[in-house]
Design an enzyme around this catalytic site. Structure first.
Site, PDB file in Angstrom:
ATOM      1  N   LYS A  82       0.848  -1.189   0.000  1.00  0.00           N
ATOM      2  CA  LYS A  82       0.000   0.000   0.000  1.00  0.00           C
ATOM      3  C   LYS A  82       0.887   1.243   0.000  1.00  0.00           C
ATOM      4  O   LYS A  82       1.898   1.300   0.707  1.00  0.00           O
ATOM      5  CB  LYS A  82      -0.914  -0.014   1.226  1.00  0.00           C
ATOM      6  CG  LYS A  82      -1.913   1.126   1.271  1.00  0.00           C
ATOM      7  CD  LYS A  82      -2.885   0.975   2.437  1.00  0.00           C
ATOM      8  CE  LYS A  82      -3.871   2.126   2.477  1.00  0.00           C
ATOM      9  NZ  LYS A  82      -4.862   1.990   3.583  1.00  0.00           N
ATOM     10  N   SER A 157      -9.167   3.523   2.072  1.00  0.00           N
ATOM     11  CA  SER A 157      -7.998   3.970   1.352  1.00  0.00           C
ATOM     12  C   SER A 157      -7.177   2.839   0.747  1.00  0.00           C
ATOM     13  O   SER A 157      -6.262   3.074  -0.036  1.00  0.00           O
ATOM     14  CB  SER A 157      -7.104   4.799   2.288  1.00  0.00           C
ATOM     15  OG  SER A 157      -6.642   4.022   3.375  1.00  0.00           O
ATOM     16  N   SER A 181     -10.718   1.664   6.162  1.00  0.00           N
ATOM     17  CA  SER A 181      -9.917   1.544   4.946  1.00  0.00           C
ATOM     18  C   SER A 181      -9.498   0.141   4.555  1.00  0.00           C
ATOM     19  O   SER A 181      -8.979  -0.065   3.454  1.00  0.00           O
ATOM     20  CB  SER A 181      -8.667   2.427   5.061  1.00  0.00           C
ATOM     21  OG  SER A 181      -9.029   3.781   5.059  1.00  0.00           O
TER      22      SER A 181
END
Length: 473
Positions: A82, A157, A181
Site C-alpha cells: 500500500k 484507502s 480503509s
C-alpha cells in the site's frame, strides 16, 4: 482466459511454489500478464517495476529453492505494498504531489515482515491523498476503478489493494484502517478485509504510538487467505509499544468451529444509520445464514453514543499533528478535504481532546458489557454500494444528506471507535452487479473468533467466488 494461477488462493500458491509444482517465475509471469491486461483499466497498482526486474526477483526466488535454502511462508508471491507504507526501492507518495518523489530509506515494520516472509515486491497499490476518505483518487496516479464496474469507485484507502485482488493482479494484499480503509474497499470489491484488534499488528514507525485507532491488516479473496496473511503480520515488536504479545501461528491453523448456540446481535444499520435500500435488502437476505450455522440471532444493537464525536475529534487532531506543518507551504497542493480536516484539528482544544478520550473510555466499557452477551455483531460494512468514480464523495444516502466527506462511512468508523476486530465478507450483489459485504464485529482481541465465523459465513454463501467480468475476458 487469465491463468488459473491468478485466482488460486495465496496460501495454496505459496505451498505449490515451495513444493515445486510450478516455479515462482511462472507465477510472476501469469500475474504480469494479468496486470498488463487489466491494470490500465482499473489503475490499482502504481510505481511498478518493469517486467525484467519482476522476473529477475522470481528467478532469484527459484534459485533459493534450488539451493534448498530455508524460505518464508509467502516465498515467491508477487506483492505490491500500500502506498502509505514506506518500502525501500519504491516511492512512498501517500497519494500526494508533495511526496511524489519521496524515496524512503527504510521499511516500515509491516513491509519488513512481508519481505522476510518471502514476498516479491513489484510495486505499490494506489491510495487517496494522505489516505483520507474512502475513494481512491489523487493527483499523482489518478483514480482507481472498480473491477466489477470501472465507472464506480473501488473504495479506499486500500482501494488499489482491493481492486488488484478482485481482478487477480495480486494473490494477497496489505492494507491499513483508521475509519474503514480495510473494510470499505473489501466490501466494494467482493473480497475480504480484516481490521484487527488495535495492538495485534505493529504500527511502526508512528508519531502517535499510544493513540490507537489506526491499524494495519490483511486482505484476500478468502477468509482463509486473510488468516494466513495475518499469521505473518501479527505479533509484538519493540518499535510499537502499544502492540501486545500474541501467538500469530494460530491464524495459520484451521478455522473450523461449531457455532451452535453462539449469540449474534443483528443490527444492520447500527441503530438508525441511513442504508441504501439495496444494501439493506442484501443484508436482510443473509439473516437466515447465521441461523443456519447454528447461531442464536437476536435484534440488538450496542450503545454507540458519542462514537461520532470520539472518532472525528481524535481523527482531526491526529491529522493536524501529522500534517499541520505542511499547511503553510503546501496548501495549494492539498485536496480541499485535507486542508479543512487539518485546520479543524488545529482548533481542537486540550479540553475537547480530553473530553473525547474520556467518552471513548466509556464507549469501550459499554461495548465490553454488550459483548458479554453477544459474541458477534452483524451490521453493514458500507451504507451504500460503490458510487460513481467521478465524484469525490457521496452527498446523500437514502434521502439523508451527508454533511462531510466521511459521514457516509459511519457504519465503519463507529466500529473503529470500539477498538474491536471487524471483518468485511462478501454478502451479495445489487441488481446492477455491484458487490455488497457484511461486517462482522467480534470481542476485543478475539480476532480468531471473527475469522472463524466469517469463514463459516463465506463457505455457506459462496458469494466471494464471483469474479469481475473484465477478469474473465
Amino acid at each position: 482466459m487469465p491463468s488459473d494461477l491468478c485466482f488460486m488462493s495465496g496460501r495454496e500458491l505459496a505451498h505449490r511454489i515451495r513444493a515445486r509444482h510450478f516455479s515462482a517465475r511462472e507465477v510472476m509471469a501469469a500475474h504480469l500478464d494479468q496486470i498488463a491486461r487489466i491494470n490500465p483499466t482499473i489503475n490499482a497498482i502504481v510505481s511498478m517495476l518493469d517486467e525484467e526486474a519482476c522476473l529477475a526477483l522470481a528467478d532469484q526466488a527459484d534459485r533459493r529453492l534450488d539451493a534448498r535454502e530455508e524460505v518464508g511462508p509467502l516465498h515467491g508471491l508477487p506483492m505490491a505494498f500500500k502506498d502509505l507504507e514506506a518500502a525501500v526501492g519504491f516511492p512512498c507518495t501517500s497519494g500526494s504531489p508533495i511526496f511524489a518523489s519521496f524515496m524512503p530509506a527504510e521499511d516500515t515494520v509491516l513491509v519488513e515482515r512481508l519481505r522476510r516472509a518471502g514476498v516479491l515486491p513489484i510495486g505499490k497499490t494506489n491510495v487517496p491523498e494522505f489516505g483520507m476518505g474512502s475513494h481512491t483518487y489523487n493527483r499523482v496516479y489518478g483514480t482507481t476503478r472498480n473491477p466489477y464496474d470501472p465507472t464506480r469507485t473501488a473504495g479506499g484507502s486500500s482501494g488499489g489493494a482491493a481492486a488488484a485482488l478482485a481482478a487477480g493482479l495480486l494473490p494477497l494484499a496489505d492494507g491499513s484502517d483508521l475509519g474503514g480503509s480495510l473494510r470499505n474497499p473489501a466490501n466494494f470489491n467482493n473480497v475480504v478485509g480484516l481490521r484487527p484488534t488495535v495492538g495485534l499488528v505493529p504500527v511502526a514507525p508512528s508519531s502517535l504510538p499510544f493513540v490507537g485507532f489506526a491499524v494495519k491488516g490483511p486482505m484476500g479473496r478468502s477468509v482463509a487467505d486473510v488468516a494466513f496473511l495475518l499469521s505473518v503480520m501479527a505479533g509484538a515488536d519493540p518499535r510499537d509499544p502499544g502492540c501486545y504479545p500474541s501467538t500469530p501461528s494460530v491464524y495459520a491453523e484451521g478455522l473450523a468451529r461449531n457455532l451452535r448456540g453462539v449469540r449474534v446481535a443483528w443490527c444492520p444499520d447500527l441503530g438508525g444509520l441511513p442504508l441504501d435500500r439495496s444494501v439493506r435488502a442484501i443484508l436482510e437476505s443473509q439473516h437466515r445464514t447465521f441461523e443456519d450455522l447454528g447461531c442464536i440471532v437476536e435484534e440488538a444493537c450496542p450503545d454507540l453514543t458519542d462514537a461520532d464525536e470520539v472518532f472525528l475529534t481524535i481523527r482531526k487532531w491526529r491529522s493536524w499533528v501529522a500534517l499541520g506543518p505542511l499547511l503553510d507551504s503546501c496548501r495549494d497542493r492539498m485536496k480541499p478535504e485535507a486542508v479543512s480536516e487539518i485546520e479543524a484539528g488545529a482548533g481542537v482544544s486540550g479540553a475537547a481532546l480530553g473530553r473525547a478520550m474520556v467518552r471513548h473510555g466509556e464507549l469501550l466499557d459499554r461495548m465490553r458489557r454488550f459483548q458479554e452477551r453477544y459474541e458477534f455483531i452483524a451490521c453493514a460494512t458500507n451504507q451504500m454500494p460503490p458510487f460513481a468514480a467521478t465524484i469525490d464523495w457521496p452527498r446523500e444516502i437514502d434521502g439523508v444528506r451527508m454533511g462531510h466527506y466521511v459521514e457516509w462511512m459511519k457504519s465503519a468508523y463507529w466500529i473503529s471507535a470500539t477498538f474491536s476486530p471487524a471483518i468485511s465478507v462478501p454478502a451479495g450483489f445489487t441488481d446492477e452487479g455491484l458487490p455488497v459485504g457484511i461486517q462482522i464485529v467480534g470481542r476485543y482481541r478475539d480476532d480468531l473468533g471473527v475469522l472463524q465465523i466469517a469463514g463459516a459465513f463465506e463457505a455457506a454463501t459462496g458469494i466471494g467466488t464471483r469474479r469481475p467480468p473484465l477478469a474473465r475476458l
